[in-house]
Design a protein around this motif. Sequence first.
Motif, PDB file in Angstrom:
ATOM      1  N   UNK A  84       7.377  -4.016   6.125  1.00 49.48           N
ATOM      2  CA  UNK A  84       6.238  -3.106   6.356  1.00 49.48           C
ATOM      3  C   UNK A  84       5.353  -3.114   5.120  1.00 49.48           C
ATOM      4  N   UNK A  85       4.040  -3.222   5.321  1.00 54.45           N
ATOM      5  CA  UNK A  85       3.117  -3.256   4.182  1.00 54.45           C
ATOM      6  C   UNK A  85       2.292  -1.984   4.113  1.00 54.45           C
ATOM      7  N   UNK A  86       1.855  -1.635   2.892  1.00 55.08           N
ATOM      8  CA  UNK A  86       1.022  -0.456   2.730  1.00 55.08           C
ATOM      9  C   UNK A  86       0.005  -0.668   1.627  1.00 55.08           C
ATOM     10  N   UNK A 144      -1.227   0.909   8.149  1.00 49.97           N
ATOM     11  CA  UNK A 144      -0.015   0.266   7.689  1.00 49.97           C
ATOM     12  C   UNK A 144       0.549  -0.553   8.830  1.00 49.97           C
ATOM     13  N   UNK A 187       7.814  -3.071   2.007  1.00 38.29           N
ATOM     14  CA  UNK A 187       9.083  -2.372   2.138  1.00 38.29           C
ATOM     15  C   UNK A 187       9.940  -3.027   3.220  1.00 38.29           C
ATOM     16  N   UNK A 203      -2.884  -0.355  -0.453  1.00 41.18           N
ATOM     17  CA  UNK A 203      -3.939   0.597  -0.736  1.00 41.18           C
ATOM     18  C   UNK A 203      -4.093   1.676   0.345  1.00 41.18           C
ATOM     19  N   UNK A 254      13.117  -2.082   6.046  1.00 38.68           N
ATOM     20  CA  UNK A 254      13.865  -1.037   6.728  1.00 38.68           C
ATOM     21  C   UNK A 254      14.960  -1.662   7.588  1.00 38.68           C
ATOM     22  N   UNK A 262       8.186   7.589  -2.014  1.00 42.08           N
ATOM     23  CA  UNK A 262       7.650   7.527  -3.374  1.00 42.08           C
ATOM     24  C   UNK A 262       6.142   7.303  -3.373  1.00 42.08           C
ATOM     25  N   UNK A 263       5.641   6.694  -2.340  1.00 44.84           N
ATOM     26  CA  UNK A 263       4.198   6.549  -2.148  1.00 44.84           C
ATOM     27  C   UNK A 263       3.875   6.880  -0.702  1.00 44.84           C
ATOM     28  N   UNK A 264       2.612   7.113  -0.419  1.00 40.61           N
ATOM     29  CA  UNK A 264       2.218   7.497   0.940  1.00 40.61           C
ATOM     30  C   UNK A 264       2.642   6.472   1.965  1.00 40.61           C
ATOM     31  N   UNK A 265       2.632   5.206   1.565  1.00 38.39           N
ATOM     32  CA  UNK A 265       2.939   4.148   2.514  1.00 38.39           C
ATOM     33  C   UNK A 265       4.394   3.792   2.636  1.00 38.39           C
ATOM     34  N   UNK A 316      11.971  -0.836  -1.424  1.00 38.72           N
ATOM     35  CA  UNK A 316      10.568  -0.457  -1.507  1.00 38.72           C
ATOM     36  C   UNK A 316       9.881  -1.248  -2.613  1.00 38.72           C
ATOM     37  N   UNK A 317       8.574  -1.397  -2.461  1.00 41.57           N
ATOM     38  CA  UNK A 317       7.773  -2.151  -3.423  1.00 41.57           C
ATOM     39  C   UNK A 317       8.389  -3.520  -3.715  1.00 41.57           C
TER      40      UNK A 317
END
Lengths: 107, 119
Positions: free
Chosen positions: A88-90, A96, A33, A92, A35, B101-104, A48-49
Amino acid sequence: IQLTQSPSSLSASVGDRVTITCQANEDIRNYLNWYQQKPGKTPKLLIYDASNLETGVPSRFSGSGSGTDFTFTISSLQPEDIATYYCQQYDYLPPYTFGQGTKLEIK
Amino acid sequence: QVQMVESGGGVVQPGTSLRLSCAASGFSFSSYGMHWVRQAPGKGLEWVAVIWFDGNKAYYADSVKGRFTISRDNSNNTLYLQMNSLRAEDTAVFYCAREGRSTGIFDFRGQGTLVTVSS
């Protein structure tokens, strides 16, 4: 997972195309993501994504990439885009992590 | 509209404790995972902790694991961060954020609360 964001600062002119990169030290698929944080303000989600524009965000902002290499682009820099930008990565599960940030200034 | 108001910050001495609160409104609090994210003065963002929507799971950054505890009260729409054994390097503005949209994915709506750890 560590994120390396570059450059750490950037000076550009109004109307310029601006690019920031973010590299992960392992494959995070597209769980990345971007920001924007204006001075004295709360961070705001832009992308995002990896490549999806958040609702209400101007279309001059875009993102691309997958795996370990990602790019954030402002197609035509506006004065109101002065801010610090963070990836920023998330992938799984937590933890984070954020990139170190890129401070963008107007030339 | 969605609102989150952080409170509880202040100046404390190293080794002491502090509890932060985040009062949420304008959305179904009990349906969302919630995060704490902090920012040291002049520095970047650091994710601190997340708690699942039902409070059944929580995860922490290595820098705070064993010292900080995230919790929530879904009946009162409030998120907490209990901070023990505070260190100078914990000095930061602490933001609460709702999962997107997702937890992260983080949805920041508050202004943060400043914690200063100093002797």
